[in-house]
Design a protein around this motif. Structure first.
Motif, PDB file in Angstrom:
ATOM      1  N   MET A 166       0.855  -1.179   0.000  1.00 47.53           N
ATOM      2  CA  MET A 166       0.000   0.000   0.000  1.00 47.53           C
ATOM      3  C   MET A 166       0.899   1.241   0.000  1.00 47.53           C
ATOM      4  N   GLU A 167       0.597   2.181  -0.876  1.00 47.93           N
ATOM      5  CA  GLU A 167       1.392   3.393  -1.002  1.00 47.93           C
ATOM      6  C   GLU A 167       1.060   4.377   0.119  1.00 47.93           C
ATOM      7  N   LYS A 168       2.121   4.962   0.702  1.00 49.35           N
ATOM      8  CA  LYS A 168       1.941   5.942   1.773  1.00 49.35           C
ATOM      9  C   LYS A 168       1.436   7.267   1.202  1.00 49.35           C
ATOM     10  N   VAL A 169       0.598   7.923   1.980  1.00 45.23           N
ATOM     11  CA  VAL A 169       0.080   9.241   1.619  1.00 45.23           C
ATOM     12  C   VAL A 169       0.971  10.277   2.310  1.00 45.23           C
ATOM     13  N   LEU A 170       1.362  11.309   1.591  1.00 48.65           N
ATOM     14  CA  LEU A 170       2.183  12.360   2.173  1.00 48.65           C
ATOM     15  C   LEU A 170       1.389  13.142   3.213  1.00 48.65           C
ATOM     16  N   SER A 171       2.027  13.426   4.339  1.00 46.90           N
ATOM     17  CA  SER A 171       1.341  14.185   5.382  1.00 46.90           C
ATOM     18  C   SER A 171       0.994  15.591   4.894  1.00 46.90           C
TER      19      SER A 171
END
Length: 93
Positions: free
Chosen positions: A1-6
């Motif tokens: 799963m790709e991380k979402v930028l804060s």
């Protein structure tokens, strides 16, 4: 799963706040759900989580302000909300 930028989530929270300030309940609810989903995939950022908690309180205040009192329900306890925010701030490193 790709991380979402804060930073992406931070922008969404700012947009959510705009709808809260405008008393636009439908859009505010939609943004809240979108952000909650993004938080599960977001890179770790404690400050942003605190910001989200603050906006959740503001969101609830908006709903409490707009909704008439119903049987057995009371308005938000602002003293309790303030204590919760202070408690959460103590967790910051």
């Amino acid at each position: 799963m790709e991380k979402v930028l804060s930073s992406h989530v931070g922008v969404k929270i700012n947009e959510w706040y705009y709808h809260i300030q405008s008393f636009n309940v439908a859009d505010a609810e939609a943004y809240k759900e979108e952000i909650k989903t993004a938080l599960d995939r977001m890179e770790e950022n404690q400050d942003l989580l605190i910001y989200f908690s603050l906006m959740e309180c503001r969101h609830k205040l908006m709903l409490d302000y707009l909704a008439p009192l119903k049987d057995g329900h009371e308005r938000a306890d602002f003293k309790k909300l303030t204590l919760e925010i202070k408690r959460d701030q103590a967790k910051l490193t």
